[in-house]
Design a protein around this motif. Sequence first.
Motif, PDB file in Angstrom:
ATOM      1  N   PHE A 175      59.967  35.175  32.648  1.00 27.09           N
ATOM      2  CA  PHE A 175      58.834  35.268  34.095  1.00 27.09           C
ATOM      3  C   PHE A 175      57.471  36.007  34.215  1.00 27.09           C
ATOM      4  O   PHE A 175      56.425  36.159  34.609  1.00 27.09           O
ATOM      5  N   ALA A 176      58.364  37.218  34.602  1.00 25.04           N
ATOM      6  CA  ALA A 176      57.441  38.609  34.239  1.00 25.04           C
ATOM      7  C   ALA A 176      56.897  39.201  33.186  1.00 25.04           C
ATOM      8  O   ALA A 176      55.814  39.699  34.322  1.00 25.04           O
ATOM      9  N   PHE A 180      52.965  40.854  33.697  1.00 20.24           N
ATOM     10  CA  PHE A 180      52.979  42.013  33.643  1.00 20.24           C
ATOM     11  C   PHE A 180      51.717  42.631  32.872  1.00 20.24           C
ATOM     12  O   PHE A 180      51.172  43.303  32.494  1.00 20.24           O
ATOM     13  N   GLN A 181      52.399  41.556  31.259  1.00 25.45           N
ATOM     14  CA  GLN A 181      51.633  41.842  30.215  1.00 25.45           C
ATOM     15  C   GLN A 181      50.134  41.082  30.625  1.00 25.45           C
ATOM     16  O   GLN A 181      48.612  41.936  30.433  1.00 25.45           O
ATOM     17  N   ALA A 182      49.726  40.623  31.485  1.00 20.46           N
ATOM     18  CA  ALA A 182      47.843  39.651  31.567  1.00 20.46           C
ATOM     19  C   ALA A 182      47.575  40.967  32.874  1.00 20.46           C
ATOM     20  O   ALA A 182      46.337  40.930  33.028  1.00 20.46           O
ATOM     21  N   MET A 183      48.112  42.091  33.779  1.00 20.72           N
ATOM     22  CA  MET A 183      47.594  42.493  34.167  1.00 20.72           C
ATOM     23  C   MET A 183      46.972  43.607  34.147  1.00 20.72           C
ATOM     24  O   MET A 183      45.286  43.714  34.284  1.00 20.72           O
ATOM     25  N   GLN A 184      47.105  43.929  32.314  1.00 17.12           N
ATOM     26  CA  GLN A 184      46.150  45.005  31.642  1.00 17.12           C
ATOM     27  C   GLN A 184      44.818  44.611  31.414  1.00 17.12           C
ATOM     28  O   GLN A 184      43.649  44.992  31.751  1.00 17.12           O
ATOM     29  N   THR A 185      44.107  43.069  31.490  1.00 19.91           N
ATOM     30  CA  THR A 185      43.487  41.947  30.973  1.00 19.91           C
ATOM     31  C   THR A 185      42.726  41.816  31.958  1.00 19.91           C
ATOM     32  O   THR A 185      41.387  42.504  32.449  1.00 19.91           O
ATOM     33  N   LYS A 186      43.161  41.468  33.234  1.00 18.56           N
ATOM     34  CA  LYS A 186      42.682  41.744  34.555  1.00 18.56           C
ATOM     35  C   LYS A 186      42.060  42.825  35.090  1.00 18.56           C
ATOM     36  O   LYS A 186      40.969  42.923  35.830  1.00 18.56           O
ATOM     37  N   THR A 187      42.819  43.925  34.482  1.00 15.10           N
ATOM     38  CA  THR A 187      42.356  45.393  35.070  1.00 15.10           C
ATOM     39  C   THR A 187      40.545  45.616  34.461  1.00 15.10           C
ATOM     40  O   THR A 187      39.995  45.748  35.069  1.00 15.10           O
ATOM     41  N   ASP A 215      30.472  37.563  44.636  1.00 18.80           N
ATOM     42  CA  ASP A 215      31.287  36.558  44.174  1.00 18.80           C
ATOM     43  C   ASP A 215      32.025  36.625  42.969  1.00 18.80           C
ATOM     44  O   ASP A 215      33.408  36.460  43.035  1.00 18.80           O
ATOM     45  N   ARG A 216      31.220  36.808  41.811  1.00 16.49           N
ATOM     46  CA  ARG A 216      31.733  37.229  40.693  1.00 16.49           C
ATOM     47  C   ARG A 216      33.324  38.570  41.003  1.00 16.49           C
ATOM     48  O   ARG A 216      33.729  37.740  40.388  1.00 16.49           O
ATOM     49  N   PHE A 217      32.765  38.969  41.702  1.00 13.39           N
ATOM     50  CA  PHE A 217      33.344  40.816  41.555  1.00 13.39           C
ATOM     51  C   PHE A 217      34.795  39.842  43.050  1.00 13.39           C
ATOM     52  O   PHE A 217      35.849  40.231  42.210  1.00 13.39           O
ATOM     53  N   GLU A 218      35.073  39.407  43.734  1.00 16.68           N
ATOM     54  CA  GLU A 218      35.810  38.196  44.376  1.00 16.68           C
ATOM     55  C   GLU A 218      37.016  37.538  43.323  1.00 16.68           C
ATOM     56  O   GLU A 218      37.503  37.647  43.169  1.00 16.68           O
ATOM     57  N   ASP A 219      35.684  36.567  42.662  1.00 15.78           N
ATOM     58  CA  ASP A 219      36.854  35.473  41.087  1.00 15.78           C
ATOM     59  C   ASP A 219      38.064  36.818  40.959  1.00 15.78           C
ATOM     60  O   ASP A 219      39.452  36.520  40.164  1.00 15.78           O
ATOM     61  N   ALA A 220      37.313  37.645  39.769  1.00 16.30           N
ATOM     62  CA  ALA A 220      37.718  38.589  39.621  1.00 16.30           C
ATOM     63  C   ALA A 220      39.087  39.380  40.382  1.00 16.30           C
ATOM     64  O   ALA A 220      40.405  39.350  39.792  1.00 16.30           O
ATOM     65  N   ASN A 221      38.957  39.713  41.174  1.00 15.35           N
ATOM     66  CA  ASN A 221      39.847  40.561  42.105  1.00 15.35           C
ATOM     67  C   ASN A 221      41.006  39.620  42.279  1.00 15.35           C
ATOM     68  O   ASN A 221      42.201  40.478  42.761  1.00 15.35           O
ATOM     69  N   ASN A 226      46.458  37.694  42.714  1.00 14.04           N
ATOM     70  CA  ASN A 226      46.921  36.321  42.444  1.00 14.04           C
ATOM     71  C   ASN A 226      48.406  36.967  41.020  1.00 14.04           C
ATOM     72  O   ASN A 226      49.716  36.665  41.956  1.00 14.04           O
ATOM     73  N   ASN A 227      47.542  37.206  40.108  1.00 11.39           N
ATOM     74  CA  ASN A 227      48.284  37.662  39.592  1.00 11.39           C
ATOM     75  C   ASN A 227      49.167  38.619  39.979  1.00 11.39           C
ATOM     76  O   ASN A 227      51.010  38.566  39.561  1.00 11.39           O
ATOM     77  N   ALA A 228      49.669  39.325  40.757  1.00 19.55           N
ATOM     78  CA  ALA A 228      49.807  40.504  41.192  1.00 19.55           C
ATOM     79  C   ALA A 228      50.934  40.056  42.083  1.00 19.55           C
ATOM     80  O   ALA A 228      52.518  40.980  42.291  1.00 19.55           O
ATOM     81  N   ILE A 229      50.193  39.393  43.386  1.00 17.49           N
ATOM     82  CA  ILE A 229      51.747  38.563  44.287  1.00 17.49           C
ATOM     83  C   ILE A 229      52.408  37.643  43.073  1.00 17.49           C
ATOM     84  O   ILE A 229      53.535  38.058  43.583  1.00 17.49           O
ATOM     85  N   LYS A 230      52.327  37.158  42.010  1.00 21.16           N
ATOM     86  CA  LYS A 230      53.082  36.415  41.622  1.00 21.16           C
ATOM     87  C   LYS A 230      54.440  37.208  41.098  1.00 21.16           C
ATOM     88  O   LYS A 230      55.446  37.200  41.701  1.00 21.16           O
TER      89      LYS A 230
END
Length: 579
Positions: A175-176, A180-187, A215-221, A226-230
Amino acid sequence: MLKIAKGRISYWAVLGAILFMVVQVISNLNLPSLTSDIVNNGVAKGNLGYIWKVGFEMVGFSLLSIVAAICNVFLASRTSQKLGQNLRSDIYKKVINFSNDEFDQIETSSLITRTTNDVVQIQNVAIIMLRMMLMAPIMLVGASFLAYSKDHQLTMVFLVVVPVMLIFIGLLLYFAVPLFQAMQTKTDKINRVFREGLTGVRVIRAFRQDQREQDRFEDANVDYTNNAIKVNTIMALAFPVMTLIMSGTNVAIIWFGSGLIGNQAMEVGNLIAFMTYAMQILMSFMMLSMVFIFIPRAQASAKRIQEVFNQESTIKEENNPTTLPEATKHELKFDHVDYRYRGAEMLALDDIDFQATSGQTVAIIGGTGSGKSTLVNLIPRFYDIESGEISLDGTNIDKLDLKALRDAVALVPQTATLFTGTLRENLLYGNDKATDEDLWHALDIAKATDFVKEDPAGLDLHVEQGGGNFSGGQRQRLAIARALVKRASVYVFDDSFSALDFKTDAELRAALKQDSHIQQSITVIVAQRIATVADADVILVLDNGKLVGKGTHEELKDSCEVYKEIIKSQLREGALPNE
C-alpha cells in the motif's frame, strides 16, 4: 540507484562505515549475554566480584558501541552528503550543456525537482542503507543464532511471530510504495503550477485570473496533501502494530519461559537475554521494512535523475574540433539550410541561403512563427541543422570547437535576462577582462548611461533576480550592453529592440553603426518593425520557414509581397521610415 552512485561516493568511506557498523552490532549483541552471565553467575550466587567484573566488560562494550556508532554515523552522513553534492553538481553540468532540444524534452519545474527533492531522497536512502540496511541483517543473523544458543525451545515462538510480521510488512509495502512513488510526480506538479504563478503574476493580475490560479494551485496542493496523508497514515500504523507484535512476543516468551524456569530447564538470566535478542530480531525486521519502503521511492528518484544523464545531446562535437583562425574580416554563410524540430513533421526552416561579411547588417523580418528566432539560434548551435551548411569565417560550425564558436557570437535573446548581483557583474558576463571604460562605452551605445548614472551606486547598482528592479526597456538595453562588452565576431539581436521606443531604437542602431568594433563584425537583427530593419544592408523576409525575399528595403518594397503586406500593416505615423 547503484548506477548513479558509482564514482560519486568514496568507497573507503563506505568500507569504514561497514566496519564500524559491524563493531557496533557485535558490541550490542554481547550485552544481553553479559547480562545473562551477571544474573546467572553473579546475582543468583551472590558473587559481587563477578558482577563488578562483568559489569566493567558491559561498560567497555557499551563505550565501544557508542564510539563505533558515532564513527558510522559520521561516515554515513558524509558519504550521503557528498553523494548529494556530486549529483547536484553533475546534474547542473549536464543541464547547462543541454541544447534547446533537450530543454524541450524535460520541463524546467521537473529539472528543479530532480536537482533538489529527488537528490534528497537518494541522500536519505544512502544514509539509511549505511545504517539500517547494514545493521538489520547482521543483527538479525547474530541475534537469531545467540537466541537459539540460549534456548532452542523458545525459538519456536518465532515460527508464529515472524510470519505474522512478514505478512504485515508485505501489506505495508503493497500500500505504501505506490504512494511514495507518486509523491515525486505530485511534487513536480506543485512546482510547475507555483512557478507559473510567480513568473506570470502580471498576466494573471491583468486578466483578473487570481482566483483561477489559486484554484489550480489548491488542486495540486490538495492532491499532494491527500497523497501524503494516506502514506503517513499507513506509516503511522506501522509503529503501533510493531509494538503490539513485540509486546505479544514478550508475553509469549515470558509465558513459556516461566514454565521452563519452573521445570528448571532454563535459567532466569537466559530468559532475560532471550527476550532482548527477540527484540533485536523483531527490530531488525522493522528496520528492513523501513528500508524496503524508502528504497522504491529513491529508486523512482534515481530513475528520474538517470533520465537527465541519459539525455543524448543533439549537439555533437568533433573529436578534434577546429578553432577559429584569427581574422580581421569575418563571413557568416547559410548554404541551403533546412531545420526541423525534434519529432516535427514539417520543416521549421526550409532552404535558407544567404551570406554576410564584416561591417554588414543582416535584418530578419516576418510574421509570428515564421522562423526568425529559430534561424538566429542556429548560429551559436543551440540547435543542429538537418541539411545544408552554416559556416563562420569559411569553417563549417559543426567542425568548430563549441566554446570557440560561442565566444565568437554575442546573442541578445528575446527575453532580457539579468542575474542577481551588481550591474558590473552582469556586464562582465561575456568578457571578464573588460575595463570600466569598456562598460560605460557599451552602456552609452545601448542608451543606458542616463538611468545608470542616476543611481549613486553606478556600475555597482544592485540587480534583483531577473532584473526586477528595472523596467522592460531598461532590462533590454542592459542586455544589449552586456552583449556589446563581449568582443564578438557576430552580434545577434533577437527582437531586442521591441521594448524600445522609435527614437531610442533609431539612436541605438545609429550608435551601433558608428562603433569601430561593430564595423568590423557582422550584425544580425531580428525585428518586427520595418523602421528597425529598413537601413540594413540585407533584409531576409521569412514566411512559414521559407526565405521569400532577400535584398534591401528599396528592392523588397516593390518585389516582395510579404514585405509589402508588413509595410501596409504598419502604415501609421512613426512606424515606417520616410519613403
